[in-house]
Design a protein around this motif. Sequence first.
Motif, PDB file in Angstrom:
ATOM      1  N   ASP A  20       0.845  -1.191   0.000  1.00 34.49           N
ATOM      2  CA  ASP A  20       0.000   0.000   0.000  1.00 34.49           C
ATOM      3  C   ASP A  20       0.882   1.243   0.000  1.00 34.49           C
ATOM      4  O   ASP A  20       1.452   1.614   1.030  1.00 34.49           O
ATOM      5  CB  ASP A  20      -0.918  -0.009   1.222  1.00 34.49           C
ATOM      6  CG  ASP A  20      -1.948   1.108   1.169  1.00 34.49           C
ATOM      7  OD1 ASP A  20      -2.077   1.731   0.094  1.00 34.49           O
ATOM      8  OD2 ASP A  20      -2.606   1.367   2.199  1.00 34.49           O
ATOM      9  N   LEU A  21       1.016   1.876  -1.170  1.00 32.05           N
ATOM     10  CA  LEU A  21       1.849   3.065  -1.305  1.00 32.05           C
ATOM     11  C   LEU A  21       1.079   4.142  -2.066  1.00 32.05           C
ATOM     12  O   LEU A  21       0.302   3.845  -2.967  1.00 32.05           O
ATOM     13  CB  LEU A  21       3.144   2.740  -2.067  1.00 32.05           C
ATOM     14  CG  LEU A  21       4.069   1.682  -1.456  1.00 32.05           C
ATOM     15  CD1 LEU A  21       5.222   1.403  -2.411  1.00 32.05           C
ATOM     16  CD2 LEU A  21       4.583   2.129  -0.103  1.00 32.05           C
ATOM     17  N   LYS A  22       1.328   5.395  -1.706  1.00 33.83           N
ATOM     18  CA  LYS A  22       0.715   6.511  -2.406  1.00 33.83           C
ATOM     19  C   LYS A  22       1.458   6.750  -3.717  1.00 33.83           C
ATOM     20  O   LYS A  22       2.683   6.777  -3.749  1.00 33.83           O
ATOM     21  CB  LYS A  22       0.764   7.770  -1.543  1.00 33.83           C
ATOM     22  CG  LYS A  22      -0.081   7.684  -0.272  1.00 33.83           C
ATOM     23  CD  LYS A  22      -0.003   8.974   0.522  1.00 33.83           C
ATOM     24  CE  LYS A  22      -0.831   8.879   1.800  1.00 33.83           C
ATOM     25  NZ  LYS A  22      -0.731  10.127   2.612  1.00 33.83           N
ATOM     26  N   VAL A  23       0.710   6.927  -4.788  1.00 34.71           N
ATOM     27  CA  VAL A  23       1.319   7.124  -6.102  1.00 34.71           C
ATOM     28  C   VAL A  23       0.839   8.442  -6.695  1.00 34.71           C
ATOM     29  O   VAL A  23      -0.079   9.080  -6.195  1.00 34.71           O
ATOM     30  CB  VAL A  23       0.978   5.955  -7.052  1.00 34.71           C
ATOM     31  CG1 VAL A  23       1.520   4.653  -6.505  1.00 34.71           C
ATOM     32  CG2 VAL A  23      -0.530   5.859  -7.268  1.00 34.71           C
ATOM     33  N   LEU A 196      10.849 -10.268  -4.988  1.00 37.39           N
ATOM     34  CA  LEU A 196      11.073  -9.659  -3.683  1.00 37.39           C
ATOM     35  C   LEU A 196      10.904 -10.707  -2.592  1.00 37.39           C
ATOM     36  O   LEU A 196      10.002 -11.554  -2.659  1.00 37.39           O
ATOM     37  CB  LEU A 196      10.079  -8.522  -3.421  1.00 37.39           C
ATOM     38  CG  LEU A 196      10.258  -7.188  -4.142  1.00 37.39           C
ATOM     39  CD1 LEU A 196      10.017  -7.308  -5.635  1.00 37.39           C
ATOM     40  CD2 LEU A 196       9.327  -6.138  -3.537  1.00 37.39           C
ATOM     41  N   SER A 197      11.741 -10.645  -1.602  1.00 38.62           N
ATOM     42  CA  SER A 197      11.533 -11.489  -0.427  1.00 38.62           C
ATOM     43  C   SER A 197      10.463 -10.838   0.448  1.00 38.62           C
ATOM     44  O   SER A 197      10.200  -9.630   0.340  1.00 38.62           O
ATOM     45  CB  SER A 197      12.831 -11.657   0.359  1.00 38.62           C
ATOM     46  OG  SER A 197      13.235 -10.422   0.925  1.00 38.62           O
ATOM     47  N   GLU A 198       9.851 -11.618   1.329  1.00 39.38           N
ATOM     48  CA  GLU A 198       8.830 -11.063   2.219  1.00 39.38           C
ATOM     49  C   GLU A 198       9.407  -9.959   3.100  1.00 39.38           C
ATOM     50  O   GLU A 198       8.756  -8.943   3.360  1.00 39.38           O
ATOM     51  CB  GLU A 198       8.241 -12.167   3.100  1.00 39.38           C
ATOM     52  CG  GLU A 198       7.092 -12.920   2.469  1.00 39.38           C
ATOM     53  CD  GLU A 198       6.341 -13.778   3.463  1.00 39.38           C
ATOM     54  OE1 GLU A 198       5.121 -13.939   3.289  1.00 39.38           O
ATOM     55  OE2 GLU A 198       6.960 -14.286   4.410  1.00 39.38           O
ATOM     56  N   GLU A 199      10.643 -10.170   3.544  1.00 37.21           N
ATOM     57  CA  GLU A 199      11.299  -9.168   4.391  1.00 37.21           C
ATOM     58  C   GLU A 199      11.546  -7.870   3.612  1.00 37.21           C
ATOM     59  O   GLU A 199      11.392  -6.769   4.141  1.00 37.21           O
ATOM     60  CB  GLU A 199      12.623  -9.705   4.935  1.00 37.21           C
ATOM     61  CG  GLU A 199      12.504 -10.900   5.869  1.00 37.21           C
ATOM     62  CD  GLU A 199      12.259 -12.216   5.125  1.00 37.21           C
ATOM     63  OE1 GLU A 199      11.956 -13.222   5.788  1.00 37.21           O
ATOM     64  OE2 GLU A 199      12.379 -12.213   3.887  1.00 37.21           O
ATOM     65  N   ALA A 200      11.916  -8.013   2.338  1.00 40.89           N
ATOM     66  CA  ALA A 200      12.150  -6.832   1.508  1.00 40.89           C
ATOM     67  C   ALA A 200      10.856  -6.061   1.285  1.00 40.89           C
ATOM     68  O   ALA A 200      10.840  -4.827   1.299  1.00 40.89           O
ATOM     69  CB  ALA A 200      12.765  -7.247   0.172  1.00 40.89           C
ATOM     70  N   ILE A 204      10.229  -2.199   2.309  1.00 44.13           N
ATOM     71  CA  ILE A 204       9.771  -1.181   1.365  1.00 44.13           C
ATOM     72  C   ILE A 204       8.530  -0.480   1.910  1.00 44.13           C
ATOM     73  O   ILE A 204       8.405   0.747   1.832  1.00 44.13           O
ATOM     74  CB  ILE A 204       9.472  -1.820  -0.004  1.00 44.13           C
ATOM     75  CG1 ILE A 204      10.772  -2.316  -0.645  1.00 44.13           C
ATOM     76  CG2 ILE A 204       8.770  -0.824  -0.922  1.00 44.13           C
ATOM     77  CD1 ILE A 204      10.554  -3.135  -1.900  1.00 44.13           C
ATOM     78  N   GLN A 205       7.602  -1.263   2.463  1.00 45.59           N
ATOM     79  CA  GLN A 205       6.395  -0.670   3.050  1.00 45.59           C
ATOM     80  C   GLN A 205       6.758   0.249   4.214  1.00 45.59           C
ATOM     81  O   GLN A 205       6.164   1.318   4.392  1.00 45.59           O
ATOM     82  CB  GLN A 205       5.455  -1.781   3.523  1.00 45.59           C
ATOM     83  CG  GLN A 205       4.125  -1.296   4.072  1.00 45.59           C
ATOM     84  CD  GLN A 205       3.258  -0.640   3.005  1.00 45.59           C
ATOM     85  OE1 GLN A 205       3.007  -1.226   1.965  1.00 45.59           O
ATOM     86  NE2 GLN A 205       2.803   0.578   3.257  1.00 45.59           N
ATOM     87  N   GLU A 206       7.750  -0.156   4.990  1.00 41.38           N
ATOM     88  CA  GLU A 206       8.187   0.656   6.140  1.00 41.38           C
ATOM     89  C   GLU A 206       8.829   1.965   5.693  1.00 41.38           C
ATOM     90  O   GLU A 206       8.575   3.029   6.266  1.00 41.38           O
ATOM     91  CB  GLU A 206       9.175  -0.153   6.973  1.00 41.38           C
ATOM     92  CG  GLU A 206       9.772   0.626   8.136  1.00 41.38           C
ATOM     93  CD  GLU A 206      10.857  -0.149   8.850  1.00 41.38           C
ATOM     94  OE1 GLU A 206      11.592   0.467   9.647  1.00 41.38           O
ATOM     95  OE2 GLU A 206      10.999  -1.374   8.599  1.00 41.38           O
TER      96      GLU A 206
END
Length: 211
Positions: A20-23, A196-200, A204-206
Amino acid sequence: MVNCVVRDWQGKEAGEASLDLKVAKKSTAAALVHRAVVRQLANARQGTACTLTRAEVRGGGRKPYKQKGTGRARQGSIRTPLRPGGGVIFGPKPRSYTVAMNRKERRLALRTALISRASDILVVKGFAPDLEVPRTKEIVAALERWEVPAGSKVLLVLDAPTDVVRRSVRNLEKVKLIAADQLNVFDLLHANVLVLSEEALAKIQEIYGDD
């Protein structure tokens, strides 16, 4: 918000993950991402190309031959741009190709580019859990299990890539490995598949989810 398919190391589906990112708005997204790509490529240029003008070329202080009586065109120096080995007219000089772009615009462009590739994102749960020594074949086999088309340009994004994974990937011409906090617009758009790995994905979300 976009949903991405999650697979385990063996290639089996293991659920879904959301990003979930603002675009940027549709009306300005293309122009914004284009400016970000132009900036990145321009800033990567060294700008060290250099040629010598006729004033900087060594020699040529003496007149090559007398002004009259030879039947040839008059010449005042052998370093004229008209002669081989002479100076260069309007040649390149060291310069900076840096293009400025606001930090908020850069981050917005990166988020927009990432979300635009949502259909090409593959999230991996537990990346290379048993890889203790560098094995390029194991990475190639994993890509096949994830149904990544042969010959595709793959961008592999991990939270904290280990030395073993780096050495396993470095001989693969079509695979580029970067850390989750080093994303850039060009690599996101240049690759055919984003792994992407789950951690990555969480990293990115963070990093980009608060804007």
